[in-house]
Design a protein around this motif. Structure first.
Motif, short mmCIF file in Angstrom:
data_model
loop_
_atom_site.label_atom_id
_atom_site.label_comp_id
_atom_site.label_asym_id
_atom_site.label_seq_id
_atom_site.Cartn_x
_atom_site.Cartn_y
_atom_site.Cartn_z
N GLY A 104 0.83 -1.19 0.00
CA GLY A 104 0.00 0.00 0.00
C GLY A 104 0.87 1.24 0.00
O GLY A 104 1.96 1.25 0.58
N VAL A 105 0.40 2.27 -0.69
CA VAL A 105 1.06 3.56 -0.71
C VAL A 105 0.04 4.58 -0.26
O VAL A 105 -1.07 4.63 -0.80
CB VAL A 105 1.58 3.91 -2.13
N ILE A 106 0.41 5.37 0.72
CA ILE A 106 -0.47 6.41 1.24
C ILE A 106 0.28 7.72 1.11
O ILE A 106 1.41 7.84 1.59
CB ILE A 106 -0.84 6.16 2.73
N ARG A 107 -0.33 8.68 0.44
CA ARG A 107 0.31 9.98 0.23
C ARG A 107 -0.44 11.04 1.01
O ARG A 107 -1.67 11.14 0.93
CB ARG A 107 0.32 10.34 -1.24
N VAL A 108 0.32 11.85 1.76
CA VAL A 108 -0.25 12.93 2.54
C VAL A 108 0.47 14.22 2.14
O VAL A 108 1.70 14.30 2.23
CB VAL A 108 -0.10 12.68 4.05
N ASP A 109 -0.30 15.19 1.67
CA ASP A 109 0.23 16.51 1.30
C ASP A 109 -0.38 17.55 2.22
O ASP A 109 -1.55 17.91 2.07
CB ASP A 109 -0.13 16.85 -0.16
N GLY A 110 0.38 17.98 3.20
CA GLY A 110 -0.12 18.99 4.15
C GLY A 110 -1.39 18.53 4.83
O GLY A 110 -1.47 17.43 5.34
N GLU A 111 -2.40 19.39 4.80
CA GLU A 111 -3.67 19.06 5.45
C GLU A 111 -4.69 18.45 4.48
O GLU A 111 -5.84 18.21 4.86
CB GLU A 111 -4.26 20.32 6.10
N ASP A 112 -4.28 18.18 3.23
CA ASP A 112 -5.18 17.54 2.27
C ASP A 112 -5.53 16.13 2.75
O ASP A 112 -4.79 15.52 3.52
CB ASP A 112 -4.53 17.43 0.89
N ASP A 113 -6.65 15.61 2.26
CA ASP A 113 -7.02 14.24 2.57
C ASP A 113 -5.97 13.29 2.03
O ASP A 113 -5.42 13.51 0.95
CB ASP A 113 -8.38 13.89 1.95
N PRO A 114 -5.67 12.22 2.75
CA PRO A 114 -4.69 11.25 2.26
C PRO A 114 -5.22 10.54 1.02
O PRO A 114 -6.42 10.33 0.86
CB PRO A 114 -4.52 10.28 3.43
N ARG A 115 -4.29 10.20 0.15
CA ARG A 115 -4.60 9.42 -1.05
C ARG A 115 -3.99 8.04 -0.87
O ARG A 115 -2.87 7.91 -0.38
CB ARG A 115 -4.04 10.12 -2.28
N VAL A 116 -4.74 7.00 -1.25
CA VAL A 116 -4.34 5.63 -0.95
C VAL A 116 -4.39 4.76 -2.20
O VAL A 116 -5.31 4.88 -3.02
CB VAL A 116 -5.28 5.01 0.12
N PHE A 117 -3.42 3.87 -2.32
CA PHE A 117 -3.41 2.84 -3.35
C PHE A 117 -3.03 1.52 -2.71
O PHE A 117 -2.07 1.44 -1.95
CB PHE A 117 -2.40 3.18 -4.46
N LEU A 118 -3.79 0.47 -3.03
CA LEU A 118 -3.48 -0.90 -2.60
C LEU A 118 -3.26 -1.75 -3.83
O LEU A 118 -4.05 -1.70 -4.77
CB LEU A 118 -4.62 -1.49 -1.77
N SER A 119 -2.23 -2.57 -3.82
CA SER A 119 -1.92 -3.41 -4.97
C SER A 119 -2.92 -4.54 -5.16
O SER A 119 -3.22 -4.92 -6.29
CB SER A 119 -0.52 -3.99 -4.86
N ASN A 120 -3.44 -5.09 -4.06
CA ASN A 120 -4.42 -6.17 -4.14
C ASN A 120 -5.34 -6.06 -2.93
O ASN A 120 -4.98 -6.47 -1.82
CB ASN A 120 -3.73 -7.53 -4.18
N ALA A 121 -6.51 -5.53 -3.16
CA ALA A 121 -7.44 -5.25 -2.06
C ALA A 121 -7.91 -6.52 -1.36
O ALA A 121 -8.06 -6.54 -0.14
CB ALA A 121 -8.63 -4.45 -2.57
N ALA A 122 -8.16 -7.59 -2.11
CA ALA A 122 -8.65 -8.82 -1.50
C ALA A 122 -7.61 -9.42 -0.55
O ALA A 122 -7.96 -9.85 0.55
CB ALA A 122 -9.03 -9.83 -2.57
N LEU A 123 -6.35 -9.42 -0.95
CA LEU A 123 -5.30 -9.92 -0.06
C LEU A 123 -5.07 -8.98 1.11
O LEU A 123 -4.88 -9.42 2.24
CB LEU A 123 -3.98 -10.12 -0.83
N ALA A 124 -5.10 -7.68 0.84
CA ALA A 124 -4.90 -6.70 1.91
C ALA A 124 -6.01 -6.80 2.96
O ALA A 124 -5.74 -6.66 4.15
CB ALA A 124 -4.84 -5.29 1.33
#
Length: 179
Positions: free
Chosen positions: A56-76
């Motif tokens: 998973g990659v989670i990006r946080v830019d200041g006070e903006d809402d975090p953006r998330v990517f998961l490579s395989n949601a079912a396994l995660a």
């Protein structure tokens, strides 16, 4: 086994720190942890990986809402941290799970007869269930595009994906130092 790291962008490049996720129960908790690592409200990228099964990659830019990517949601979704992220991406919360349990007919019978429904049109629905996470990527695949990792590249990653992402970001040595 999990690996988690925070990469904070600075004027001089990236600073990495491994992070303990013991106190992280929600995406908000993870975003707060990332903001604490930020330098001057700049970008922080959090990596979570479980034994090459998913990342998973989670990006946080200041006070903006975090953006998330998961490579395989079912396994995660089968792991605690992955389930937290999957639930956030699918718009679920703890109350939804309680409501779902309250609405179940746990004895599986109707008028004393076992229920039988063999009319599943979608075989994936039979495996995943109608609300199950997808077998594959979930989230914002473009979250690193402006940093050199395009959507197609992110979707094609497997194996040691975090090293590949770090190569593209120019912070391989920094990431490997905390691994």
């Amino acid at each position: 086994m999990y690996f988690a790291a925070l990469l904070a962008r600075t004027e001089d490049g990236w600073e990495a720190s491994d992070t303990e996720l013991d106190d992280v129960e929600t995406l908000t908790d993870l975003a707060d942890l990332a903001r604490e690592a930020a330098v001057d409200d700049d970008t922080v990228v959090a990596f979570i990986e479980q034994e090459d099964a998913w990342f998973g990659v989670i990006r946080v830019d200041g006070e903006d809402d975090p953006r998330v990517f998961l490579s395989n949601a079912a396994l995660a979704a089968r792991s605690s941290y992955g389930a937290m992220l999957t639930d956030e991406l699918l718009g679920r919360d703890d109350e939804d799970a309680t409501d779902d349990l309250d609405s179940l007919d746990l004895d599986g019978t109707e008028d004393g007869e076992p229920e039988s429904d063999n009319s599943v049109d979608d075989p994936l629905e039979a495996v995943n269930g109608s609300d199950g996470p997808p077998h594959g990527p979930l989230g914002d695949a473009g979250l690193l595009a402006d940093l050199g990792v395009g959507e197609r590249e992110l979707l094609a990653l497997d194996g040691d994906a975090l090293s590949t992402i770090a190569d593209s970001l120019g912070c391989t040595e920094v990431l490997e130092a905390v691994r």
